[in-house]
Design a protein around this motif. Structure first.
Motif, short mmCIF file in Angstrom:
data_model
loop_
_atom_site.label_atom_id
_atom_site.label_comp_id
_atom_site.label_asym_id
_atom_site.label_seq_id
_atom_site.Cartn_x
_atom_site.Cartn_y
_atom_site.Cartn_z
N LEU A 24 -67.65 -57.74 -25.68
CA LEU A 24 -67.68 -57.91 -24.22
C LEU A 24 -67.00 -56.74 -23.52
N ALA A 25 -65.88 -56.31 -24.07
CA ALA A 25 -65.14 -55.20 -23.46
C ALA A 25 -65.94 -53.91 -23.52
N LEU A 26 -66.66 -53.66 -24.63
CA LEU A 26 -67.49 -52.46 -24.72
C LEU A 26 -68.56 -52.46 -23.64
N ALA A 27 -69.10 -53.64 -23.35
CA ALA A 27 -70.13 -53.73 -22.31
C ALA A 27 -69.54 -53.55 -20.92
N ALA A 28 -68.28 -53.94 -20.75
CA ALA A 28 -67.66 -53.92 -19.43
C ALA A 28 -67.02 -52.58 -19.07
N VAL A 29 -66.57 -51.84 -20.06
CA VAL A 29 -65.84 -50.59 -19.80
C VAL A 29 -66.80 -49.41 -19.98
N ASP A 30 -66.95 -48.61 -18.95
CA ASP A 30 -67.86 -47.47 -18.95
C ASP A 30 -67.52 -46.48 -20.05
N GLU A 31 -68.56 -45.97 -20.71
CA GLU A 31 -68.36 -44.98 -21.78
C GLU A 31 -67.66 -43.72 -21.28
N GLY A 32 -67.84 -43.40 -20.01
CA GLY A 32 -67.23 -42.21 -19.45
C GLY A 32 -65.79 -42.37 -19.02
N ASP A 35 -59.93 -43.55 -20.20
CA ASP A 35 -58.99 -44.51 -20.81
C ASP A 35 -59.74 -45.67 -21.45
N ARG A 36 -60.96 -45.40 -21.91
CA ARG A 36 -61.82 -46.48 -22.43
C ARG A 36 -61.14 -47.30 -23.51
N TRP A 37 -60.56 -46.66 -24.50
CA TRP A 37 -60.02 -47.41 -25.64
C TRP A 37 -58.79 -48.22 -25.24
N GLU A 38 -57.99 -47.70 -24.33
CA GLU A 38 -56.84 -48.46 -23.81
C GLU A 38 -57.33 -49.68 -23.03
N ALA A 39 -58.39 -49.49 -22.23
CA ALA A 39 -58.94 -50.60 -21.44
C ALA A 39 -59.53 -51.67 -22.34
N VAL A 40 -60.26 -51.27 -23.37
CA VAL A 40 -60.84 -52.23 -24.31
C VAL A 40 -59.71 -52.98 -25.04
N ALA A 41 -58.69 -52.26 -25.46
CA ALA A 41 -57.56 -52.91 -26.13
C ALA A 41 -56.90 -53.93 -25.21
N SER A 42 -56.79 -53.60 -23.95
CA SER A 42 -56.19 -54.51 -22.99
C SER A 42 -57.03 -55.78 -22.83
N ILE A 43 -58.34 -55.62 -22.77
CA ILE A 43 -59.23 -56.77 -22.63
C ILE A 43 -59.13 -57.67 -23.86
N ILE A 44 -58.94 -57.08 -25.02
CA ILE A 44 -58.80 -57.87 -26.24
C ILE A 44 -57.48 -58.65 -26.22
N GLY A 45 -56.62 -58.30 -25.34
CA GLY A 45 -55.37 -59.05 -25.20
C GLY A 45 -54.17 -58.31 -25.73
N GLY A 46 -54.33 -57.03 -25.99
CA GLY A 46 -53.21 -56.24 -26.47
C GLY A 46 -52.87 -56.47 -27.93
N ARG A 47 -53.74 -57.20 -28.64
CA ARG A 47 -53.49 -57.46 -30.07
C ARG A 47 -53.85 -56.27 -30.93
N ALA A 50 -55.13 -48.92 -28.93
CA ALA A 50 -56.29 -48.13 -28.53
C ALA A 50 -56.89 -47.42 -29.74
N GLU A 51 -56.05 -46.94 -30.63
CA GLU A 51 -56.54 -46.26 -31.84
C GLU A 51 -57.29 -47.22 -32.75
N GLU A 52 -56.79 -48.46 -32.90
CA GLU A 52 -57.48 -49.45 -33.72
C GLU A 52 -58.85 -49.78 -33.12
N VAL A 53 -58.89 -49.90 -31.81
CA VAL A 53 -60.14 -50.21 -31.11
C VAL A 53 -61.14 -49.07 -31.29
N LYS A 54 -60.68 -47.84 -31.13
CA LYS A 54 -61.56 -46.68 -31.29
C LYS A 54 -62.11 -46.62 -32.71
N ARG A 55 -61.27 -46.84 -33.70
CA ARG A 55 -61.71 -46.80 -35.10
C ARG A 55 -62.70 -47.93 -35.39
N HIS A 56 -62.46 -49.11 -34.81
CA HIS A 56 -63.36 -50.24 -35.00
C HIS A 56 -64.76 -49.89 -34.44
N TYR A 57 -64.77 -49.22 -33.31
CA TYR A 57 -66.03 -48.76 -32.71
C TYR A 57 -66.72 -47.74 -33.61
#
Length: 102
Positions: A24-32, A35-47, A50-57
């Protein structure tokens, strides 16, 4: 001993809920967004960091590339389909029950 990624870090585990929030966060946060990975990490709830999120992608993109290229080993795929229920954790089953998904 646990597997490590190319930087030597032990990968974190991702729950079913984490993955759904990630999607859901990938769909909501613009690729451009710079701070995409920080924003996605925040949406996930901070668990996740940003580096973990980027690697998961990156792993997701690699997996999709393998599937779309036809390089997926169908013998492995058939085994996974036969044992799919064994891959779900108790937490996943509880989440599915709460969402009334079977």
């Amino acid at each position: 001993m646990e597997d490590t990624d190319e930087s030597g870090n032990v990968p974190s585990s991702w729950s079913w809920e984490d993955n759904k929030l990630f999607e859901l966060a990938l769909a909501a946060v613009d690729e451009g967004n710079p701070d995409r990975w920080e924003a996605v990490a925040s949406i996930i709830g901070g668990r996740k960091s940003a580096e973990e999120v980027k690697r998961h992608y990156e792993v997701l993109v690699e997996d999709l590339d393998i599937i779309e290229s036809g390089r997926l080993d169908h013998a492995v795929s058939a085994v996974l389909n036969d044992t799919q229920d064994a891959c779900w954790t108790d937490e996943d089953q509880e989440m599915l029950a709460q969402l009334n998904i079977k």
